[in-house]
Design a protein around this motif. Sequence first.
Motif, mmCIF file in Angstrom:
data_model
loop_
_atom_site.group_PDB
_atom_site.id
_atom_site.type_symbol
_atom_site.label_atom_id
_atom_site.label_comp_id
_atom_site.label_asym_id
_atom_site.label_seq_id
_atom_site.Cartn_x
_atom_site.Cartn_y
_atom_site.Cartn_z
ATOM 1 N N HIS A 182 0.698 -1.100 -0.038
ATOM 2 C CA HIS A 182 0.052 0.078 -0.148
ATOM 3 C C HIS A 182 0.898 1.471 0.054
ATOM 4 C CE1 HIS A 182 -4.032 1.650 1.611
ATOM 5 N NE2 HIS A 182 -3.417 2.669 0.705
ATOM 6 N N GLU A 206 -7.032 1.862 -5.081
ATOM 7 C CA GLU A 206 -8.010 2.253 -3.895
ATOM 8 C C GLU A 206 -8.809 3.291 -4.275
ATOM 9 O OE1 GLU A 206 -5.643 3.855 -0.482
ATOM 10 O OE2 GLU A 206 -7.329 3.129 0.894
ATOM 11 N N GLN A 236 -9.822 10.263 0.880
ATOM 12 C CA GLN A 236 -10.249 9.889 -0.603
ATOM 13 C C GLN A 236 -11.190 10.981 -1.128
ATOM 14 O OE1 GLN A 236 -9.340 7.223 -2.586
ATOM 15 N NE2 GLN A 236 -7.964 6.433 -0.827
ATOM 16 N N HIS A 263 -12.338 1.376 3.280
ATOM 17 C CA HIS A 263 -13.375 2.669 3.301
ATOM 18 C C HIS A 263 -14.618 2.103 3.227
ATOM 19 C CE1 HIS A 263 -9.911 5.761 3.016
ATOM 20 N NE2 HIS A 263 -9.132 4.663 2.345
ATOM 21 N N HIS A 303 -6.074 -1.179 5.678
ATOM 22 C CA HIS A 303 -5.733 -0.466 6.934
ATOM 23 C C HIS A 303 -6.709 -0.226 8.065
ATOM 24 C CE1 HIS A 303 -7.988 2.719 4.684
ATOM 25 N NE2 HIS A 303 -6.966 3.264 4.065
ATOM 26 N N ASP A 318 1.189 3.004 3.642
ATOM 27 C CA ASP A 318 0.166 3.913 3.025
ATOM 28 C C ASP A 318 0.962 5.222 2.772
ATOM 29 O OD1 ASP A 318 -2.225 4.831 2.346
ATOM 30 O OD2 ASP A 318 -3.145 4.865 4.237
#
Length: 404
Positions: free
Chosen positions: A60, A130, A142, A195, A216, A278
């Motif tokens: 990621h 993602e 996002q 998410h 995550h 990330d």
Amino acid sequence: MTLKLTDGTVITPFRTIEQGVVVIEGHQIAYVGTKNSNVPKGQKIEINGCYVSPGFIDIHVHGGGGHDVMEGTLDALDTIAQTHAKGGTTAWLATTVTAPIDEIAHALHAINQGMIAGLESAKLLGAHVEGPYLHPDQAGAQNPVHLRLPDPREYFLLLDRFPCTRRVSVAPELPGALELGNELRKRGILASIGHSNASYAEVLKAIEAGFSHVTHIYSGMSSVHRVSAYRIPGVLEATLVLDELTTEMIADGHHLPPSLMRLVLKAKGTNQVCVVTDAIAAAGLGPGQYQIGGLDVIVEDVVPDEYEVKLGPGSYVAKLVDRSAFAGSAATMIMLVRNLVNLVGLPLLEAVKMATWVPARILGLSTERGLLAPGFKADLTVFDENFNVKMTIVEGKIVYRSEL
Ligand SMILES: [Zn+2]
């Protein structure tokens, strides 16, 4: 060329070998063990009591060294790979963010090209898409403007055009998301719950539809809520309790305090949890203002007084400018391994396993990467007892080296 690393502590990562030797022939590992007369000959590199482990695998990564995967250029991918190689990463998934579909396609095109051309440093394993099929209530950093429902006409085109896609993060409760999960499973692509505002019951359906990983943990996910007197668990509790799911922790010290990292590991054990950075463009750089997916972010080391631990200098994180949410990390993998040992209290062996063998297995690559054993790809990281990376080797080639 044959390279022979000697006098280090080898972490396979299932055991340690003191005064160990690793011999690399071409792209592969030829020998792992102690010094004896059967060890193949080769150009000797003394690693002077440092640790040598499999190279770190980061599934990621959005950016690093001032560049972002969404730039969609080979130059950007090269810089990101080099930046993370300095932190011990030998293989990674270039991760896109929620954006207009043509911008995502542009980034995926570059990733396809990068895989064909072969980057100079850390190996580009493929793309992690993602977004845009994420839940607006769990958008985090996002960009909510570009979130959409899964549309087969759109994602079939993307998956057909860009075989580099190895992982997709999706909110499985969205209409049409289970069909997407089934399609990903059919193609051997990792379907990840991310998410997401799903309930426990919706997570069970997602598992049936092929979702096997959770993006995550604690970030961008529902947790227990009440309907009248009754508790409805969310993605968080489902991830903690269901052995069918693997997950990943952003172990940069900011995203999760040590107590929550311990809770995750108590529930799931170290075999079901990998670490990921990330990381955004700020990885490898200092504090300041950056952009990710069209959003302004700030990178700083400020932590609230109530926070569980004081983090050392240089421990930065990215936040939205109003500081309401994290926007990704500024870390490289060696920092995560250090945090697992120094903040969480894990044995080094377990920490290394969560950065090597576990992510390789989650991606279906554990027969070729993530382990120091003969026949495996010669991806290695050499670091000292203070977690300074001394050397990074990718498929037998030294791509980063500092003073030994
Ligand atoms: Zn995310």
